[in-house]
Scaffold this active site. Structure first.
Site, PDB file in Angstrom:
ATOM      1  N   GLU A 147      34.463  52.481  21.035  1.00  0.00           N
ATOM      2  CA  GLU A 147      35.650  51.663  20.758  1.00  0.00           C
ATOM      3  C   GLU A 147      35.712  51.245  19.285  1.00  0.00           C
ATOM      4  O   GLU A 147      34.894  50.446  18.831  1.00  0.00           O
ATOM      5  CB  GLU A 147      35.640  50.405  21.636  1.00  0.00           C
ATOM      6  N   GLU A 153      34.972  42.314  13.008  1.00  0.00           N
ATOM      7  CA  GLU A 153      33.916  42.451  14.000  1.00  0.00           C
ATOM      8  C   GLU A 153      32.880  43.512  13.627  1.00  0.00           C
ATOM      9  O   GLU A 153      31.778  43.497  14.151  1.00  0.00           O
ATOM     10  CB  GLU A 153      34.531  42.759  15.376  1.00  0.00           C
ATOM     11  N   ASP A 180      41.607  50.579  21.853  1.00  0.00           N
ATOM     12  CA  ASP A 180      41.987  49.216  22.217  1.00  0.00           C
ATOM     13  C   ASP A 180      43.156  48.817  21.320  1.00  0.00           C
ATOM     14  O   ASP A 180      43.023  48.761  20.094  1.00  0.00           O
ATOM     15  CB  ASP A 180      40.790  48.283  22.006  1.00  0.00           C
ATOM     16  N   THR A 181      44.300  48.523  21.914  1.00  0.00           N
ATOM     17  CA  THR A 181      45.500  48.277  21.125  1.00  0.00           C
ATOM     18  C   THR A 181      45.410  47.005  20.288  1.00  0.00           C
ATOM     19  O   THR A 181      46.076  46.897  19.257  1.00  0.00           O
ATOM     20  CB  THR A 181      46.742  48.219  22.032  1.00  0.00           C
ATOM     21  N   HIS A 183      42.852  46.083  18.526  1.00  0.00           N
ATOM     22  CA  HIS A 183      42.237  46.521  17.273  1.00  0.00           C
ATOM     23  C   HIS A 183      43.123  47.539  16.540  1.00  0.00           C
ATOM     24  O   HIS A 183      43.206  47.518  15.307  1.00  0.00           O
ATOM     25  CB  HIS A 183      40.862  47.125  17.547  1.00  0.00           C
ATOM     26  N   HIS A 206      42.019  50.136  26.382  1.00  0.00           N
ATOM     27  CA  HIS A 206      42.266  48.708  26.581  1.00  0.00           C
ATOM     28  C   HIS A 206      43.690  48.402  26.150  1.00  0.00           C
ATOM     29  O   HIS A 206      44.078  48.721  25.015  1.00  0.00           O
ATOM     30  CB  HIS A 206      41.315  47.859  25.732  1.00  0.00           C
ATOM     31  N   ARG A 212      46.437  38.923  22.067  1.00  0.00           N
ATOM     32  CA  ARG A 212      45.686  38.949  23.325  1.00  0.00           C
ATOM     33  C   ARG A 212      46.402  38.230  24.459  1.00  0.00           C
ATOM     34  O   ARG A 212      45.792  37.858  25.463  1.00  0.00           O
ATOM     35  CB  ARG A 212      44.259  38.389  23.159  1.00  0.00           C
ATOM     36  N   GLU A 241      42.721  43.594  28.690  1.00  0.00           N
ATOM     37  CA  GLU A 241      41.570  42.807  28.245  1.00  0.00           C
ATOM     38  C   GLU A 241      42.071  41.547  27.550  1.00  0.00           C
ATOM     39  O   GLU A 241      42.707  41.609  26.505  1.00  0.00           O
ATOM     40  CB  GLU A 241      40.692  43.608  27.283  1.00  0.00           C
TER      41      GLU A 241
END
Length: 284
Positions: A147, A153, A180-181, A183, A206, A212, A241
């Site tokens: 990912e 991060e 993961d959208t 990010h 994700h 979020r 998520e």
């Protein structure tokens, strides 16, 4: 295509007392549940497998590797511990019947050196992950999802192009791209082109709004994203998520400082309804 929900929206860990969550997620209409075994020694893997089979649920697992198991650390002992810890998580994932083990499983979550990724870090990451992937390949058909995450991060893998290069150099068919959208909207120049570049290498998704919150309430171009998924023939799992700010330890880790919906259940069900509507409009 399956639609999943992340267990951390409802529970801070997953131990035996949390098993009823699987039934709850099934009743909300989800096909799959992603679980993070933060407490590996207490993770009821066999009972998860049995309960999921009874409910007709798919299980996926994930992790954000702690600093003490960072396989790109300059300390060779830390790198070795990371490889062994990864193998243990793969064993747990297989015991739970997981289809995908994904996330930031290739270096320490939150590990930042204050400079760009080095050639030496890349070499350590590829070599160590190749050992991990070979171990997983020998035990099951588990997909390992790499990912890309945002710059706050990690400095190691931030884009789909990074993940694709990493996967190609690891060189085993069981390692796939995990997009993961949340990010992607921060790091990609073009979200749909990133999906197309991943293509058949795409193994897990994700679905997260930029803040979020409930999918459909933010800036993410969902129709275009699903069109790209259709173009590349992706028919795997799309998992919502998000996290509850009432859970202090998770909120602190993921920087969730405000309520994103009235309840976690509302975020899950409204998000599922929206994603299914977009999916139907694109696939029909």
């Amino acid at each position: 295509m399956q639609f999943g929900i992340h267990s951390l929206l409802f529970n801070e860990t997953f131990v035996e007392k949390d098993l009823p969550l699987l039934d709850k997620c099934k009743r909300m209409g989800f096909d799959a549940v992603e679980i993070i075994p933060f407490d590996p020694a207490r993770f009821p893997a066999r009972r998860v497998r049995s309960a999921a089979a009874d409910l007709g649920l798919t299980i996926n697992t994930g992790y954000g590797m702690p600093a003490e198991y960072n396989i790109i650390s300059p300390d060779p002992e830390v790198r070795r511990r990371g490889v062994e810890f990864s193998k243990m998580l793969i064993d747990l994932s297989n015991e739970a019947g997981a289809k995908v083990f994904g996330g930031m499983i290739y270096c320490g979550w939150g590990y930042l050196t204050g400079k760009m990724r080095t050639a030496e870090e890349w070499k350590w990451g590829v070599e160590n992950y190749r050992e991990i992937a070979e171990y997983a390949r020998g035990a099951s058909s588990l997909i390992l999802g790499i990912e890309p995450v945002n710059r706050f991060e990690s400095h190691f893998i931030n884009t789909a192009a990074d993940a694709i290069r990493f996967i190609e150099e690891v060189g085993t068919a069981n390692v796939k791209v995990h997009l993961d959208t949340f990010h992607m909207i921060r790091e990609e120049n073009n979200i749909t082109e990133a999906v197309r570049a991943a293509g058949k290498r795409l193994g897990y998704v994700h679905a997260c709004e930029n803040q979020r919150g409930v999918p459909g309430t933010g800036l993410m171009p969902w129709t275009e994203f699903f069109r790209a998924l259709r173009e590349v023939g992706y028919d795997g799992c799309v998992t919502i998520e998000s996290f509850d700010p009432e859970m202090e330890s998770i909120a602190k880790l993921c920087c969730i400082w405000r309520k994103l919906a009235d309840t976690p259940e509302q975020l899950a069900t409204d998000g599922l309804k929206f994603l299914k509507e977009v999916h139907r409009s694109v696939w029909n």
